[in-house]
Design a protein around this motif. Structure first.
Motif, PDB file in Angstrom:
ATOM      1  N   LYS A   6     -23.855  19.407 -21.516  1.00  0.00           N
ATOM      2  CA  LYS A   6     -24.143  18.904 -20.176  1.00  0.00           C
ATOM      3  C   LYS A   6     -23.863  17.416 -20.024  1.00  0.00           C
ATOM      4  N   PHE A   7     -23.997  16.624 -21.092  1.00  0.00           N
ATOM      5  CA  PHE A   7     -23.892  15.179 -20.971  1.00  0.00           C
ATOM      6  C   PHE A   7     -22.671  14.590 -21.680  1.00  0.00           C
ATOM      7  N   ASP A  24     -22.660   9.853 -17.013  1.00  0.00           N
ATOM      8  CA  ASP A  24     -23.713  10.220 -17.968  1.00  0.00           C
ATOM      9  C   ASP A  24     -23.248  10.024 -19.404  1.00  0.00           C
ATOM     10  N   ARG A  60     -30.079   6.926 -17.432  1.00  0.00           N
ATOM     11  CA  ARG A  60     -29.494   8.248 -17.686  1.00  0.00           C
ATOM     12  C   ARG A  60     -29.780   8.691 -19.125  1.00  0.00           C
ATOM     13  N   THR A 114     -15.275  15.477 -16.104  1.00  0.00           N
ATOM     14  CA  THR A 114     -16.602  15.516 -15.488  1.00  0.00           C
ATOM     15  C   THR A 114     -17.601  14.823 -16.404  1.00  0.00           C
ATOM     16  N   HIS A 115     -18.771  14.517 -15.858  1.00  0.00           N
ATOM     17  CA  HIS A 115     -19.877  13.879 -16.596  1.00  0.00           C
ATOM     18  C   HIS A 115     -19.488  12.487 -17.095  1.00  0.00           C
ATOM     19  N   TYR A 168     -26.047  17.628 -25.588  1.00  0.00           N
ATOM     20  CA  TYR A 168     -25.104  16.591 -26.005  1.00  0.00           C
ATOM     21  C   TYR A 168     -24.635  16.854 -27.432  1.00  0.00           C
TER      22      TYR A 168
END
Length: 715
Positions: free
Chosen positions: A98-99, A311, A62, A307-308, A39
């Motif tokens: 990723k987040f 989260d 999450r 995306t994501h 992150y």
């Protein structure tokens, strides 16, 4: 610093680093044990913002899932919140955490280019050559050249080409390449249909053509009324001099331009450049629809799907009380509205970072002041965001919102349909249905032309969609031309040889599996003989990778594939019947792999679509799924994509072999005479390609600069 007992403890070093953070603006980055970036975030007060992650109880959420993975942290202190926001989104775009909410870094936007119109370029030095004295319009995507003028950006290639057609009808500017322009002896078809004024054969002088270019540029800048007034004055002047033919031409231009201006009801000359942004959130997905207004004309719109979303918005909600002002006002009772605001801000920050942008944004949701201040600082001019527009802006926003609703509904329907197809195939083949989201299918196909330029393709289906970034092409060599069975054997050995060896090293294969015996003299043997590490990436040598949009594979380059450890697909599709399946079975037996993974797609009677049957390598009977089966639709989709990918690679390779990788006709400055001299001097394109710059300079008419350009184009 105390921590809830329910959360996994973090190292003392990490907690001490958090406690030592300064109360200044900055950017923080979280990493897991494998060094993967989790992150990236920004804060007005680094100490309070980062500490909130480690002091609060996030168990079972999450946020807790992400916080439990943090083992290392990096921070960067900056001078202001605006600078922190710019750095944050720069890192998000380049590192893809990723987040974080991520928008795919799409290709650059296309522009409409008018060549050689910059005053400093046109008036410098000697008189320009004829091709520069008569500028041309062109579709352009790439790095900007200061010698030319660019208008846009446009949301799509179609919008650029539509504008070029419009300008051809009204101002009749040329669109031909300079090499074509320099060698014309009579006007082309565009002149006959009144889309070009014929400057290539001197049917218009440079002064009159320059006036048309100037009018076209003013039109593209949105000065439509001024262009109409100028044309009308010129028409009246010709009429007073009894030059009725010239007056009629101008009258036709005015009529055509007026017709164009009335084709779009949303055009408004009071707004020159505006971007309209509408957000829709539904079903765990989001869509941002961007509509572009340039020169007072609505150029079209384009949807983006991040995306994501879930989260990232859950993690963003963790902030100290003094930082709640970072969030623009939204209805606290409607979580979807708060998510929409965060998606909109993420899009604006990532999309406009480091690129030109209009000074006015019309948005469906409010935008925070820090973001606007950061954009203002970036472009050096004030950026405004209008949330409750009126009049024509309200119409634009309503159109953008409707298009966002439609685009998101279509995406959700397609995803639902694709998931249903995946489930249907799993049911038909008795595959486990508890992990359909990770079901991986690889499909192979062979393509060649009478044995020439044989290539094999491998396409990947995973997570309910085609994963075009994982596609691979294999150049097949060392076989009898046209032997598809040998080509299939080679590609399967090269694809799975090293994976099988890595699995054996991990004792992942069944006990007693025979060792792989690959002929070291073949390319497959060379690829399979190199040991793959049991940990870390496992390259697949000899593969030719081609990534990008499935319908836009422009080139192929040698590379290696990296996979996170050995990973066999859940299903291996082979485009072919019993013969290809038998070859695949031999390869899998040789490598000690599971034969039940192999499924051949055999064409039905008369090779008709919908009559295909599935052939199995482990002895099962053929299966006919039915012409309206959802499972067969998925198999056909994957098979057709493998076929398309193989054909495009074969054609590209064949063209490269036949033309030496580039055509002399495409090189600016190389006309028919110079091309003939080059081919005669070096005996063909391959000879030209193998010549040095000094050798090229020995040809009559080839300067050092042109020789260098030819060398670079052919290499």
């Amino acid at each position: 610093m105390s921590r809830p007992e329910s959360e996994a403890p973090h190292s003392e070093q990490l907690l001490s680093e958090v406690a030592a953070l300064p109360g200044l603006p900055g950017v923080y980055r979280y990493f897991d044990a494998q060094g993967q970036l989790l992150y990236v975030g920004k804060a007005r007060n680094l100490k309070k913002r980062v500490a909130s992650y480690f002091q609060k109880n996030h168990d079972g959420t999450r946020i807790g899932h992400m916080v439990s993975k943090i083992v290392r942290m990096e921070t960067t202190v900056v001078r202001s919140e605006a600078e922190a926001l710019l750095l944050e989104n720069n890192l998000i775009k380049t590192l893809a955490p990723k987040f974080n909410i991520l928008f795919r870094d799409d290709k650059s936007y296309p522009y409409l280019k008018i060549t050689g119109t910059r005053e400093t370029f046109r008036t410098a030095g000697r008189l320009p050559p004829p091709s520069l004295a008569f500028p041309r319009m062109a579709y352009y995507r790439g790095v900007v050249d200061k010698r030319h003028s660019y208008y846009g950006p446009y949301p799509s290639a179609w919008a650029v080409k539509e504008s070029i057609t419009l300008l051809q009808k009204v101002f009749r500017l040329r669109t031909c390449e300079d090499t074509v322009f320099a060698n014309r002896t009579r006007p082309c078809l565009l002149y006959q249909i009144k889309r070009c004024s014929g400057p290539c054969v001197d049917l218009i002088d440079s002064e009159a053509y320059a006036r048309d270019v100037a009018d076209a540029e003013r039109f593209l800048r949105g000065e439509t009324q001024a262009v109409l007034d100028t044309l009308e004055q010129r028409m009246m002047a010709h009429a007073e001099k009894l030059e009725f033919e010239q007056a009629a031409e101008l009258r036709n231009q005015i009529t055509a331009l007026s017709r164009v201006l009335h084709q779009q009801a949303v055009d408004n000359v009071s707004d020159q450049d505006v971007d309209v942004l509408a957000v829709k959130v539904q079903g765990g997905r989001a869509c941002v629809n961007l509509a572009m207004i340039r020169g007072g004309r609505h150029l079209g719109d384009r949807p983006y799907f991040p995306t994501h979303v879930e989260d990232a918005t859950a993690i963003d909600s963790v902030m100290s009380d003094d930082e709640t002002s970072e969030v623009p006002p939204a209805d606290p009772a409607d979580p979807a509205e708060r998510v929409a605001v965060r998606v909109l801000e993420a899009f604006i920050a990532q999309h406009y970072l480091g690129v030109a942008m209009p000074h006015t944004l019309v948005t469906s949701h409010p935008v925070g002041r820090p973001l606007l201040d950061a954009l203002t600082e970036q472009i050096g001019a004030k950026v405004n965001a209008v949330h409750h527009p009126r009049e024509h802006r309200r119409i634009w926003l309503e159109m953008a919102q409707k298009n966002a609703d439609i685009a998101l509904a279509r995406l959700l329907a397609e995803e639902g349909s694709q998931q249903a197809r995946t489930r249907a195939l799993a049911d038909a083949l008795n595959l486990p249905d508890d992990q359909l989201d990770t079901l991986r299918i690889e499909c192979f196909d062979i393509s060649h032309t009478a044995g020439e330029s044989t290539q094999a393709s491998c396409v990947v289906f995973e997570a309910h969609k085609m994963q075009n970034s994982q596609y691979r092409r294999y150049k097949i060599e060392g076989i009898t031309p046209g032997d598809d069975y040998a080509a299939m054997r080679q590609v399967l050995l090269r694809r799975y040889g090293k994976i099988a060896e890595a699995l054996r090293a991990d004792d992942a294969l069944p006990a007693g599996s025979p060792p792989a015996e690959v002929d070291p003299a073949t390319p497959a043997g060379v690829a399979g003989a190199e040991a793959a590490s049991a940990v870390g990436p496992a390259p697949v040598d000899g593969a030719i990778v081609a990534t990008g949009a499935p319908d836009e594979v422009a080139a192929i380059e040698p590379t290696v594939e990296s996979v996170a450890g050995p990973r066999m697909p859940d299903l291996v599709l082979v485009d072919g019947g019993k013969g290809q399946v038998s070859m695949a079975r031999e390869v899998f037996q040789q490598l000690g792999l599971d034969l039940s993974l192999i499924v051949g797609v055999e064409k039905g009677e008369g090779r008709k679509v919908g009559l295909e049957e599935l052939v199995f390598a482990d002895g099962r009977e053929k299966v006919y799924l039915g012409h309206d089966s959802a499972a067969l639709m998925l198999v056909a989709q994957i098979r057709d994509e493998a076929h398309r990918f193989a054909i495009t690679g074969m054609r590209a390779q064949r063209a490269k072999v036949r033309t030496g990788g580039s055509r002399l006709e495409d090189i600016p400055g190389v006309g028919p005479k110079k091309r003939a001299r080059l081919l005669q001097r070096f005996g063909g394109v391959r000879g030209v390609a193998s010549a040095s710059v000094d050798d090229l300079c020995t040809v009559e008419g080839i300067s050092t600069e042109l020789a260098d350009a030819i060398y670079r184009a052919l290499h």
